[in-house]
Write a protein that holds these residues in place. Sequence first.
Motif, PDB file in Angstrom:
ATOM      1  N   HIS A 140     -15.539   8.687   0.411  1.00  0.00           N
ATOM      2  CA  HIS A 140     -14.426   8.088   1.149  1.00  0.00           C
ATOM      3  C   HIS A 140     -13.171   8.127   0.291  1.00  0.00           C
ATOM      4  O   HIS A 140     -13.228   7.920  -0.923  1.00  0.00           O
ATOM      5  N   THR A 141     -12.041   8.378   0.934  1.00  0.00           N
ATOM      6  CA  THR A 141     -10.764   8.407   0.217  1.00  0.00           C
ATOM      7  C   THR A 141     -10.219   6.997   0.124  1.00  0.00           C
ATOM      8  O   THR A 141     -10.158   6.273   1.124  1.00  0.00           O
ATOM      9  N   LEU A 142      -9.833   6.624  -1.091  1.00  0.00           N
ATOM     10  CA  LEU A 142      -9.279   5.285  -1.309  1.00  0.00           C
ATOM     11  C   LEU A 142      -7.764   5.372  -1.152  1.00  0.00           C
ATOM     12  O   LEU A 142      -7.091   6.010  -1.956  1.00  0.00           O
ATOM     13  N   SER A 143      -7.247   4.720  -0.117  1.00  0.00           N
ATOM     14  CA  SER A 143      -5.818   4.874   0.182  1.00  0.00           C
ATOM     15  C   SER A 143      -5.284   3.630   0.866  1.00  0.00           C
ATOM     16  O   SER A 143      -5.995   2.971   1.628  1.00  0.00           O
ATOM     17  N   VAL A 144      -3.999   3.312   0.584  1.00  0.00           N
ATOM     18  CA  VAL A 144      -3.351   2.200   1.293  1.00  0.00           C
ATOM     19  C   VAL A 144      -2.463   2.722   2.412  1.00  0.00           C
ATOM     20  O   VAL A 144      -1.662   1.972   2.956  1.00  0.00           O
ATOM     21  N   PRO A 148      -0.054  -2.741   4.345  1.00  0.00           N
ATOM     22  CA  PRO A 148       0.986  -3.394   3.543  1.00  0.00           C
ATOM     23  C   PRO A 148       0.593  -3.408   2.065  1.00  0.00           C
ATOM     24  O   PRO A 148      -0.352  -4.075   1.673  1.00  0.00           O
ATOM     25  N   ARG A 149       1.332  -2.639   1.263  1.00  0.00           N
ATOM     26  CA  ARG A 149       0.954  -2.444  -0.139  1.00  0.00           C
ATOM     27  C   ARG A 149       0.941  -3.738  -0.927  1.00  0.00           C
ATOM     28  O   ARG A 149       0.172  -3.893  -1.871  1.00  0.00           O
ATOM     29  N   GLN A 150       1.804  -4.675  -0.533  1.00  0.00           N
ATOM     30  CA  GLN A 150       1.849  -5.922  -1.308  1.00  0.00           C
ATOM     31  C   GLN A 150       0.597  -6.757  -1.074  1.00  0.00           C
ATOM     32  O   GLN A 150       0.295  -7.652  -1.863  1.00  0.00           O
ATOM     33  N   ASP A 151      -0.148  -6.477  -0.005  1.00  0.00           N
ATOM     34  CA  ASP A 151      -1.326  -7.284   0.325  1.00  0.00           C
ATOM     35  C   ASP A 151      -2.646  -6.602  -0.016  1.00  0.00           C
ATOM     36  O   ASP A 151      -3.698  -7.236   0.043  1.00  0.00           O
ATOM     37  N   VAL A 152      -2.615  -5.305  -0.297  1.00  0.00           N
ATOM     38  CA  VAL A 152      -3.857  -4.568  -0.546  1.00  0.00           C
ATOM     39  C   VAL A 152      -3.773  -3.878  -1.906  1.00  0.00           C
ATOM     40  O   VAL A 152      -2.865  -3.068  -2.136  1.00  0.00           O
ATOM     41  N   SER A 153      -4.704  -4.187  -2.804  1.00  0.00           N
ATOM     42  CA  SER A 153      -4.781  -3.526  -4.103  1.00  0.00           C
ATOM     43  C   SER A 153      -5.957  -2.559  -4.082  1.00  0.00           C
ATOM     44  O   SER A 153      -6.947  -2.798  -3.389  1.00  0.00           O
ATOM     45  N   LEU A 154      -5.827  -1.493  -4.873  1.00  0.00           N
ATOM     46  CA  LEU A 154      -6.900  -0.502  -4.943  1.00  0.00           C
ATOM     47  C   LEU A 154      -7.534  -0.543  -6.324  1.00  0.00           C
ATOM     48  O   LEU A 154      -6.842  -0.733  -7.325  1.00  0.00           O
ATOM     49  N   LEU A 155      -8.840  -0.373  -6.379  1.00  0.00           N
ATOM     50  CA  LEU A 155      -9.528  -0.386  -7.671  1.00  0.00           C
ATOM     51  C   LEU A 155     -10.609   0.694  -7.688  1.00  0.00           C
ATOM     52  O   LEU A 155     -11.483   0.714  -6.819  1.00  0.00           O
ATOM     53  N   GLU A 156     -10.536   1.562  -8.701  1.00  0.00           N
ATOM     54  CA  GLU A 156     -11.607   2.542  -8.912  1.00  0.00           C
ATOM     55  C   GLU A 156     -12.772   1.835  -9.594  1.00  0.00           C
ATOM     56  O   GLU A 156     -12.585   1.150 -10.602  1.00  0.00           O
ATOM     57  N   VAL A 157     -13.963   1.973  -9.042  1.00  0.00           N
ATOM     58  CA  VAL A 157     -15.159   1.372  -9.643  1.00  0.00           C
ATOM     59  C   VAL A 157     -16.175   2.482  -9.905  1.00  0.00           C
ATOM     60  O   VAL A 157     -16.072   3.571  -9.317  1.00  0.00           O
TER      61      VAL A 157
END
Length: 199
Positions: A140-144, A148-157
């Motif tokens: 799956h592609t991790l994308s915002v 709303p970028r201010q409400d969603v953070s992305l984290l590589e695990v």
Amino acid sequence: MADAPRPPRVGVMGGTFDPIHHGHLVAASEVAQSFDLDEVIFVPTGQPWHKNVVTPAEHRYLMTVIATASNPRFTVSRVDVDRQGTTYTIDTLRDLHRDRPDAELFFITGADAVAQILNWKDVEELWSLAHFVAVSRPGHTLSVSGLPRQDVSLLEVPALAISSTDCRSRVSRGFPVWYLVPDGVVQYITKHHLYRSNA
Ligand code: ATP
């Protein structure tokens, strides 16, 4: 004057957990570390709105309790299991916010689920109740994009290509799920004859 203590930072890991596997646990652990969380609450769904789950909620709840027992920062909530009707994340977050009004909530979701978030019920209120942390998931592609970028953070695990669907399928075909799910969950599945006929 001393600074006021910061509010507790509490992760919320929602899922069907049918069964809970190491992909869920690694995601929660990594978010807890990166976002300095004091606790992560695992919340097994009742009957989710977006998929047909046949395994009784009580089994999924107990497997989640077993899987998280060794981590002092992990807890399990019954809010979704005990609520009547279909589970929506908005109800989960309203209930947790009511129970923990002092806490800052961080809803943890995989790259596959976050891509659907704009279809979730009462999405505008969701942003006001929690921060969202989307974690990477193989395939799956991790994308915002569109979020709303201010409400969603992305984290590589760490990438663990494990899904509950595959675990159920393996059990139904007589393949092992050792090391895909915690040992206690393997034992629970065996003892209760789960996933023998439904894949
Ligand atoms: P199923 O195969 O039955 O659809 P699942 O493996 O996707 O289940 P869920 O309980 O639906 O598991 O997942 C709960 C949350 O954990 C979702 O946000 C999902 O994206 C995330 N998640 C599940 N597996 C992984 C994984 N291997 N890596 C990262 N995130 C994951």
